[in-house]
Design an enzyme around this catalytic site. Structure first.
Site, PDB file in Angstrom:
ATOM      1  N   SER A 163       4.075  68.716  87.125  1.00 52.90           N
ATOM      2  CA  SER A 163       4.370  67.455  86.426  1.00 52.90           C
ATOM      3  C   SER A 163       3.112  66.758  86.327  1.00 52.90           C
ATOM      4  O   SER A 163       3.468  65.979  85.099  1.00 52.90           O
ATOM      5  CB  SER A 163       5.644  66.890  87.010  1.00 52.90           C
ATOM      6  OG  SER A 163       6.821  67.703  86.887  1.00 52.90           O
ATOM      7  N   ALA A 177      -0.735  70.970  90.241  1.00 52.06           N
ATOM      8  CA  ALA A 177      -0.620  69.949  89.210  1.00 52.06           C
ATOM      9  C   ALA A 177       0.638  70.632  88.184  1.00 52.06           C
ATOM     10  O   ALA A 177       0.369  71.420  87.128  1.00 52.06           O
ATOM     11  CB  ALA A 177      -1.791  69.871  88.329  1.00 52.06           C
ATOM     12  N   GLU A 192       9.817  72.263  82.310  1.00 55.70           N
ATOM     13  CA  GLU A 192       9.589  71.453  81.249  1.00 55.70           C
ATOM     14  C   GLU A 192       9.848  69.948  81.812  1.00 55.70           C
ATOM     15  O   GLU A 192      10.556  69.258  81.021  1.00 55.70           O
ATOM     16  CB  GLU A 192      10.410  71.729  79.963  1.00 55.70           C
ATOM     17  CG  GLU A 192      10.198  71.132  78.715  1.00 55.70           C
ATOM     18  CD  GLU A 192       8.843  71.317  78.054  1.00 55.70           C
ATOM     19  OE1 GLU A 192       8.576  70.899  77.253  1.00 55.70           O
ATOM     20  OE2 GLU A 192       8.354  72.448  78.639  1.00 55.70           O
TER      21      GLU A 192
END
Length: 413
Positions: free
Chosen positions: A136, A134, A393
């Site tokens: 994105s 898990a 990110e």
């Protein structure tokens, strides 16, 4: 609302120059050593703490700059020094942001100082969200938190990955699912205090770049934390879960789906410009090395910048860096001004800055030729560091997905 300006004010210029001096005099001379060692640069963190850079107060001051430019200016200068050391300096701030965003004033007062320690006894903190299956897809999170009402404790089980400072942190902030049926809406954040049994470091990653930043798995095996380690408290969590269940039911009936989607997107959008600013710092550093090299390196009796092939490449590098900075500053100003990211402006800034850093550092190696491919020059390291900015990110592909959904209004998959 603060008006948008491209001219930093006196305070911002002073902070920028101060950080630039620290990056030039302390970070840069140590960058190659800690990249080779692949270890947390504790002496550099201590130096940063002594002058006030590695502290909650410093990051809070930049975060609450009403123009929104405090954080991107700081990030650009620190990462101009070195991305790996820069990430070691700012890594604890990510955990602190998670604490401040979700915790009560009492929780912030208790745990924030322990995340940084003191100049004589520096500590680090870790924010643990991503998982092996898990990344994105945050809704697929498997780490569970179950409430033991009799003991007033939460029991955490699962494995986190890609955790900056994971396993070596004094304080861990762990995101876990309390109601898997609600996906991302059923998650909560927990403080795991120092020395809590059951928390251990898993694999430490040997990375392509940002090697001075510690990245590892964090294993949670029946980790028990007191009830007051749930950030925000149980009453607030119960109310939030109830609202989420109501929204889920409404969405199932075809109601309010658009509002929920936009709120979720806004949460991620606001954090991405800071990462984009880091990428701008890396790109700028590589560009400056390449520019100086091109002005002094002679071939065929003249500096290589006299060749249009080199000169035009440097022109493109400078232009892309400035464009990336402008996108970052726009998104940062919008977030500080409370404006909605209706066109995914936060993702735009991170996407373009990350891709720019990767391209610019690659061109810097090309301009330096064989020298650029060696570790005698820093552009080789900068190119390795830049690679992460199209990955973490949210990958560049995820950014494009978010942007395409925002500009089209369609559920693109």
């Amino acid at each position: 609302m603060s008006g948008f300006t491209l001219a930093p004010n006196e305070d911002q210029i002073a902070v920028r120059d101060w950080l630039h001096g620290f990056a030039r005099d302390v970070i840069r001379p140590a960058a190659a050593e800690w990249d080779e060692r692949e270890e947390t640069p504790w002496p550099i963190l201590q130096e940063a703490a002594k002058v006030g850079i590695y502290s909650l107060d410093f990051f809070a001051q930049q975060q609450f700059d009403p123009t929104g430019l405090g954080i991107p200016i700081a990030m650009e200068e620190l990462f101009w020094g070195d991305a790996g050391i820069g990430l070691s300096i700012v890594g604890s701030a990510l955990a602190a942001v998670g604490l401040v965003a979700n915790g009560t004033p009492e929780q912030v007062g208790t745990w924030a100082p322990l995340m940084f320690g003191t100049p004589d006894d520096v500590k680090v903190a870790a924010f643990c969200s991503s998982e092996p299956d898990a990344g994105s897809d945050v809704a697929a999170m498997r780490t569970r938190a179950v409430y033991d009402e009799a003991a007033d404790e939460w029991v955490l089980n699962g494995t986190k990955t890609w955790a900056t400072n994971g396993g070596i942190a004094h304080v861990h902030v762990v995101v876990a699912s309390v109601d898997p049926a609600l996906g991302a809406k059923g998650q909560a954040s927990f403080i795991v205090p120092p020395g809590t049994p059951g928390l251990s470091q898993g694999q430490k990653f040997k990375k392509h770049g940002i090697r001075a930043s510690h990245t590892a798995e964090v294993v949670l095996d029946n980790v028990r934390v007191p009830g007051d380690c749930l950030l925000g408290g149980k009453e607030k969590l119960d109310e939030r879960l109830a609202r989420a269940r109501e929204r889920a039911a409404a969405i199932a009936r075809g109601e309010k789906a658009e509002q929920v989607k936009n709120a979720a997107m806004a949460t991620f959008e606001a954090s991405r410009p800071a990462v984009g600013a880091q990428a701008v710092g890396v790109a700028r550093a590589a560009y400056e090395v390449a520019l100086e090299y091109a002005k002094t390196r002679e071939q065929f009796g003249r500096p290589i910048i006299d060749n249009q092939g080199i000169a035009f490449t440097l022109a493109d590098m400078a232009t892309r860096i400035d464009a990336a900075r402008m996108l970052v500053w726009r998104a940062s100003w919008m977030a500080a001004s409370g404006q909605q990211f209706t066109r995914a402006e936060g993702s735009m800034s991170k996407l373009y800055a990350g891709e720019t850093a990767k391209w610019v550092t690659g061109q810097a190696i090309q301009i330096l030729g064989g020298n650029g491919f060696t570790r005698e020059y820093p552009v080789e390291r900068m190119h390795r560091d830049a690679a992460i900015y199209t990955i973490f990110e949210g990958t560049s592909e995820i950014q494009r997905l978010v942007i395409s959904r925002a500009i089209s209004g369609l559920p693109i998959r």
